[in-house]
Design a protein around this motif. Sequence first.
Motif, short mmCIF file in Angstrom:
data_model
loop_
_atom_site.label_atom_id
_atom_site.label_comp_id
_atom_site.label_asym_id
_atom_site.label_seq_id
_atom_site.Cartn_x
_atom_site.Cartn_y
_atom_site.Cartn_z
N GLY A 15 0.80 -1.22 0.00
CA GLY A 15 0.00 0.00 0.00
C GLY A 15 0.84 1.27 0.00
N SER A 16 0.14 2.39 0.10
CA SER A 16 0.79 3.71 0.05
C SER A 16 0.31 4.60 1.18
N LEU A 17 1.17 5.50 1.58
CA LEU A 17 0.84 6.56 2.51
C LEU A 17 1.58 7.82 2.10
N ARG A 18 1.00 8.96 2.45
CA ARG A 18 1.68 10.24 2.22
C ARG A 18 1.79 10.96 3.55
N SER A 62 17.35 1.61 0.97
CA SER A 62 16.21 0.75 1.27
C SER A 62 14.88 1.30 0.76
N VAL A 63 14.84 2.60 0.42
CA VAL A 63 13.57 3.19 -0.02
C VAL A 63 13.64 3.75 -1.43
N LYS A 64 14.80 3.70 -2.06
CA LYS A 64 14.94 4.24 -3.42
C LYS A 64 13.96 3.57 -4.37
N GLY A 65 13.30 4.39 -5.17
CA GLY A 65 12.34 3.87 -6.12
C GLY A 65 10.95 3.67 -5.55
N ARG A 66 10.82 3.76 -4.23
CA ARG A 66 9.51 3.57 -3.59
C ARG A 66 9.01 4.84 -2.90
N PHE A 67 9.93 5.61 -2.34
CA PHE A 67 9.57 6.82 -1.60
C PHE A 67 9.99 8.05 -2.39
N THR A 68 9.23 9.13 -2.23
CA THR A 68 9.56 10.40 -2.86
C THR A 68 9.38 11.53 -1.86
N ILE A 69 10.43 12.32 -1.67
CA ILE A 69 10.35 13.49 -0.80
C ILE A 69 10.13 14.72 -1.68
N SER A 70 9.29 15.62 -1.20
CA SER A 70 9.06 16.87 -1.91
C SER A 70 8.73 17.95 -0.89
N ARG A 71 8.76 19.19 -1.33
CA ARG A 71 8.45 20.30 -0.43
C ARG A 71 7.71 21.38 -1.19
N ASP A 72 6.91 22.12 -0.42
CA ASP A 72 6.20 23.28 -0.94
C ASP A 72 6.58 24.45 -0.05
N ASN A 73 7.49 25.27 -0.51
CA ASN A 73 7.95 26.38 0.33
C ASN A 73 6.88 27.44 0.53
N GLY A 74 5.90 27.47 -0.34
CA GLY A 74 4.79 28.40 -0.16
C GLY A 74 3.86 27.98 0.96
N LYS A 75 3.85 26.67 1.24
CA LYS A 75 2.99 26.14 2.31
C LYS A 75 3.79 25.72 3.54
N ASN A 76 5.10 25.94 3.50
CA ASN A 76 5.97 25.54 4.63
C ASN A 76 5.76 24.08 5.00
N GLN A 81 6.02 10.76 0.09
CA GLN A 81 5.11 9.82 -0.55
C GLN A 81 5.76 8.44 -0.48
N MET A 82 5.05 7.51 0.14
CA MET A 82 5.58 6.17 0.34
C MET A 82 4.71 5.16 -0.40
N ASN A 83 5.29 4.50 -1.38
CA ASN A 83 4.58 3.50 -2.17
C ASN A 83 5.21 2.12 -1.95
#
Length: 115
Positions: A15-18, A62-76, A81-83
């Motif tokens: 499964g996935s979680l964000r 251990s998480v390469k290809g499955r997890f994605t980190i991102s940021r929104d500096n406008g929303k602090n 994203q974990m798949n």
Amino acid sequence: VQLVESGGGLVQPGGSLRLSCAASGFTFSSFAMSWHRQAPGRERELVARVTSAGGITNYADSVKGRFTISRDNGKNTVYLQMNSLKPEDTAVYYCNARLYSLGYWGQGTQVTVSS
């Protein structure tokens, strides 16, 4: 200064979680942000990191290809994203803000991967 994580929970394998981490009380856009995790009986480990402008990301093998980190500096806010979650991803996940010697931690959010 506050870092407030959210989005954790119980999910089945595959499964996935964000996760989200909302920051306040400091100049978010100047800080590199990262996610770390700590499983019971284990040391806290780095999961993913993103530079202040978001241009460079790094991941634990251990998480390469499955997890994605991102940021929104406008929303602090920084996200993880974990798949394709696995039982071994079960841990408390923490976000961290760092600028030179300054560092801040959130309180953590529990992620449990189990059928």
